[in-house]
Scaffold this active site. Structure first.
Site, mmCIF file in Angstrom:
data_model
loop_
_atom_site.group_PDB
_atom_site.id
_atom_site.type_symbol
_atom_site.label_atom_id
_atom_site.label_comp_id
_atom_site.label_asym_id
_atom_site.label_seq_id
_atom_site.Cartn_x
_atom_site.Cartn_y
_atom_site.Cartn_z
ATOM 1 N N HIS A 265 124.195 16.452 31.377
ATOM 2 C CA HIS A 265 124.948 15.578 32.286
ATOM 3 C C HIS A 265 125.081 16.237 33.668
ATOM 4 C CE1 HIS A 265 128.168 12.540 33.111
ATOM 5 N NE2 HIS A 265 128.611 13.499 33.917
ATOM 6 N N GLU A 266 125.543 17.468 33.667
ATOM 7 C CA GLU A 266 125.775 18.146 34.952
ATOM 8 C C GLU A 266 124.453 18.417 35.671
ATOM 9 O OE1 GLU A 266 128.654 17.896 35.859
ATOM 10 O OE2 GLU A 266 129.704 17.689 33.947
ATOM 11 N N HIS A 269 123.737 15.602 38.050
ATOM 12 C CA HIS A 269 124.450 15.767 39.329
ATOM 13 C C HIS A 269 123.766 16.836 40.185
ATOM 14 C CE1 HIS A 269 127.794 13.164 38.436
ATOM 15 N NE2 HIS A 269 128.174 13.833 37.365
ATOM 16 N N GLU A 295 126.975 9.406 39.505
ATOM 17 C CA GLU A 295 127.171 9.266 38.062
ATOM 18 C C GLU A 295 125.927 8.675 37.402
ATOM 19 O OE1 GLU A 295 129.837 10.706 37.064
ATOM 20 O OE2 GLU A 295 129.772 10.187 34.923
#
Lengths: 503, 503
Positions: A265-266, A269, A295
């Site tokens: 997930h990170e 970003h 997101e």
């Protein structure tokens, strides 16, 4: 001063602001990852000071005069040029920043900090009364904040604009109404079905092995140690100190592998900030265009890529080597478990299907709070009622109910919807990428992910904040935000998990 | 505004300055310990900006007016009180800061940064000509800096005051003359003697084992993980973000155990900042009183405690367990090796006896450079001549000769002497502590070090910058800086190593 000199002076001032912002970022990153606990009190002062000094630079009247004087220079350049874009975006930031008097900013910060401490205590004591006066005070200040912008239309537009520039509350409502209409019956059908067996995801998973698996995936996706870091924290997040200094954080627990998916997930970003045009460094263009776009990137890499059969066809042998608990688990069982759909009490534990309903119910509640249709006293009851209606669950206590998220502790209204919009955008971008690149599963199976990363760089990342989010989406996928692709994707997911029963 | 309100406003402003200084400190710490290499360019900008913004706050005329208006308030308080001390020290800092025009500060910083890069290249290419124009430019700027203070006496007093407030060049010369007169013949005698066998200190020493040994020692000395950190870097250093956030760094090499002694050295610096009165936090009192005092602490823990037989009687079994290379080395052999005396080319490798001569020769050279008695063109030759005279060694190249230290790359003159003064002060304090506490060896052998740490807190650390260095020393040991105790200590060391032959 010539126009060129003025523009140089503008860049110098914007560079100072960016440097100060990053200094504050590092104080925060360090606090969450490295700082000895006894440093906390001093750190709070240090962060508040850097924030205050940064703000002084943001609202310096000389900056305003410079931006005004640069109008002819801006108009003489192509609106998509670096020069015109920097001036336009800097002016937008300046005009928003000066709207809010310093006293109100200070009051918001103080009340937010008190609210955060009260939130921790209210959760621990399961006592909403502890939180109530803080909710009231913070909501009152938030309304004062909104009033600074003299909104003509929906007051919620003001707070939404801080995260999703140019998107209106009415647009969000239309999208969410459509999503809710599809998801509520979908989830009812899921709960009537035999649950997916995800027992293989519970067991004993040593942290160092989880770390090695995560790094193997991240490195295959493009992470390298000249530019990226991975550290441990309590609540995972990503920050960048510069396009060449991207920092992911995660938390590995021994009894589950969520920490691996936090990394993925990170990474989404981080890749966004890594691939912004390096020329934008130290200007306000060097940032994601909106929270929903940011997101969309994290959810794309975590879910669309990270929970995909083809991806795991490549990585599963490494996972099985590092985590022997998976030695006898077939790949299909593992991937089904990763994609399990079932209502949960906590937003952060939610699967791809139920996640949006967690967000929508918060959006509805914070709209009503801001407009005064809901009194904060009645918030717990309203929250639980929606949980029962949308997800069929009754929270057993506040920490698993209305007080589960930190976002409301200071009444930071306006952020929640961007989580769901991120899902919507992620699938819109994904479908466009697949249309351009052809079947991605074939490359994923071979461990090749650079086509997707490059596509994202070219169409989304490199532009930073050059375009409005709406324009960037239209340039890339040809339409505005549209939930149909996302809903169709969920439908296919369910089809695959449960067969025709749910469809 | 009442005097109390003014004083509160002063504390607020000093707090902001301290917060900004620490934010800069963290940018530096992170750069040396954590930052991905590709972040370097942005980091240089971030550090320069935070430094410039901090300086703006330091020289803010409103701060000057406040300090002026607080004179009666200051005079109404005991000079040793918190209130009077904060005002006195803040005024001293302010008056020094405003002497230097911002353009000169910026020029010094720019030329220093260029000088640093040239220094790296000159070393790599062993070519002094690369460095020459930078030396000239930086020396010229340093002279302009000195001129800002309109010195009546010795120009070197100005640069010395930045590190050793209140100490004059004449005092340093007297002390150094005495040290040199003793050490030069002492070292000649050493070189005629059979060398100490320190072969046990060369071998294969795994880094994780060295880390565990270091932590065992540091924890016995009072380090704990709620307040301290130890990280890896290239050139070891210590910083504190707050009295509750102390950060040591070291470098472990596989073929020697220098890294353990770096930990002990940095611990001395860290303990100083850890034990400053917590009430001084966020004021200019929360710092070491001078460079020599700071260095006295690091050298006390590294050498007086860290190379002592009684200390190793306690720790040697742990070292032998962790590093099997020492399994068959008797304790005495090990401690003798730790205390080996022999002239070396590089200052940082020097033992306790020869160290001061490295420093004295640099002090003499930088005095002559500043006063124009020595042209920078002739610096390499002058450096080598003194190396031959004082230590009997001829540097084979620039990196092991005149370009070995970073300090001259930006002509940061005035710091070197404090290294040797630190040695002097360390033994003065040590003897006073022993007089107060009795024989320390007995407790060290039992692994008890808190008496010494507490004594240092009470007599030195807690006062921060409340007293002038000279007054603090007089309060503590009853005299000014005096090299006799230090010289007698060295004499005893040599006696123990070589018997009567050298004495």
């Amino acid at each position: 001063m010539s126009a060129d000199d003025r523009f140089d002076e503008l860049l110098r001032r914007l560079g100072v602001i960016d440097d100060l912002v990053r200094a504050g970022t590092l104080l925060g990153w360090d606090e969450e990852t490295k700082m000895p606990v006894a440093g906390a009190e001093a750190r709070a002062e240090q962060r508040a000071t850097v924030e205050a000094v940064t703000h002084e630079h943001r609202v310096d009247p000389v900056l305003g005069e410079l931006l005004e004087a640069l109008r002819p220079f801006e108009e003489s350049h192509d609106p998509e040029s670096f020069e015109a874009s920097v001036i336009r975006v800097a002016r937008r930031d300046y005009e928003k920043a000066v709207r809010v008097p310093p006293e109100l900013r200070a009051a918001l910060e103080r009340a937010g900090s008190l609210g955060y401490r009260a939130w921790l205590r209210a959760r621990a004591e399961n006592d909403f009364a502890v939180m109530l006066p803080h909710f009231r005070r913070n909501l009152e200040l938030r309304r004062e904040y909104v009033a600074c912008f003299s909104p003509q239309g929906d007051h919620y537009d003001v707070v939404l604009d801080d995260y999703e520039p140019g998107t209106t509350t009415a647009e969000v409502e239309t999208i969410f109404a459509r999503i809710k209409a599809c998801l509520v019956p979908m989830i009812r059908a899921v709960t009537e079905h035999e649950p997916i067996d995800d027992s293989c995801l519970r067991g004993s998973f040593p942290r160092p092995a989880q770390h090695r698996v995560s790094m193997a995936i991240l490195e295959a996706w493009g992470m390298d140690d000249t530019t990226w870091r991975l550290d441990y924290t309590v609540h995972p997040f990503e920050v960048s100190m510069a396009p060449g200094d991207i920092r992911l954080t995660t938390r590995f627990d021994e009894d589950n592998i969520h920490g691996i998916f936090s990394c993925l997930h990170e990474f989404g970003h981080g890749l966004y900030e890594r691939q912004i045009d390096p020329r934008f460094a130290r200007t306000p263009l060097a940032d994601g265009v909106s929270s929903a776009f940011h997101e969309s990137q994290s959810r794309m890499w975590e879910n669309l890529v990270g929970r995909r059969t083809s991806t795991w066809r490549f990585f599963y042998p490494a996972l099985q080597r590092e985590l022997p608990a998976f030695a006898d688990v077939p790949l299909d069982t593992f991937v089904r478990a990763l994609n399990k759909v079932a209502p949960t009490l906590r937003r952060v534990d939610a699967d791809e299907v139920t996640y949006c309903l967690h967000v929508i119910l918060r959006f509805e509640l914070e709209r009503d709070l801001l407009d005064g249709r809901l009194d904060v006293r009645d918030l717990p009851e309203a929250f639980d009622a929606k949980m029962r209606e949308y997800l069929g669950l009754q929270p057993p206590d506040l920490a698993n109910g209305v007080l589960q998220d930190v976002h409301w502790s200071d009444m930071s209204i306006g952020y929640f919807p961007t989580y769901a919009l991120g899902n919507v955008v992620s699938v819109q971008l994904w479908e466009r990428a697949e249309a351009d690149l052809g079947d991605l599963d074939e490359s994923f199976e071979r461990g090749e992910f650079s086509d997707l990363a490059e596509w994202l760089r070219e169409h989304v990342h490199r532009h930073g904040r050059t375009y409005e989010p709406r324009d960037l989406l239209r340039r890339t996928v040809g339409t505005g935000m549209d939930p149909e692709a996302y809903l169709a994707y969920l439908q296919r997911e369910l089809q695959e998990l449960f067969g025709s029963a749910v469809a």
